[in-house]
Write an enzyme that holds these catalytic residues in place. Sequence first.
Site, PDB file in Angstrom:
ATOM      1  CB  CYS A 176       5.816  -8.517  -1.807  1.00 41.87           C
ATOM      2  SG  CYS A 176       5.018  -9.828  -0.691  1.00 41.87           S
ATOM      3  CB  CYS A 195       3.675  -7.293   5.269  1.00 40.32           C
ATOM      4  SG  CYS A 195       4.240  -6.496   3.839  1.00 40.32           S
TER       5      CYS A 195
HETATM    6 FE1  FES Z   1       5.958  -7.364   3.126  1.00 38.78          FE
HETATM    7 FE2  FES Z   1       6.707  -9.042   1.303  1.00 38.78          FE
HETATM    8  S1  FES Z   1       5.929  -9.683   3.183  1.00 38.78           S
HETATM    9  S2  FES Z   1       6.680  -6.787   1.064  1.00 38.78           S
END
Ligand code: FES
Length: 146
Positions: free
Chosen positions: A104, A33
Site C-alpha cells: 500500500c 489490490c
Molecule cells: Fe490497496 Fe492498501 S489494500 S492500497
Amino acid sequence: MYSEKVMDHFNNPRNVGEIENASGVGTVGNAKCGDIMRIYLDIDEDSKIIKDCKFKTFGCGAAVATSSMATELVKGKTVNEALTVTNKAVMEALDGLPPVKVHCSLLAEEAIHAALWDYAQKNNIVIEGLKEPKADIHDGEEEIEE
Ligand code: FES
C-alpha cells in the site's frame, strides 16, 4: 498492529484534495489490490521546490496514512530531493507498517514519481534518477501491471 503515527495519519490525513492547475499530476494503480492513487504537485518554476502536494485515493487505511506522510515529506523539497521520499522512508517516518500492508505504501511513492514525470514532460526537463512510471493511468485509461 498499527503504530500511533499510522493511526494519527489515518484519522487525520494531511493534504487530501486536489490542486487546480497543478504543475504535475500522477495517477497509479496498485497491482496487488487494484486500488488507485492520484498525487498533485505545485512546483515553483524557478527554485523547483514543491510548494504544495495533495492526494486522492481509493486505497485502504494504510494507503491513506502513507500518502498523508509522503505528501508532508515532499513539501519543501526540490524535485530532485523528492526522489528520496521512498516508500521505505515513509514507512520509517510512520514507525513501520505490517508486512501485508507494505504494498500500500508503494502507491504514494509511485504516484509522486508519476507526478514528477508529468511535470518534467510538460516542462521539457530531465529529473536525474527519475524513471518513467510503470503504471501511470491517464484519465480512466487503465493499465494493470502484473
Ligand atoms: Fe490497496 Fe492498501 S489494500 S492500497
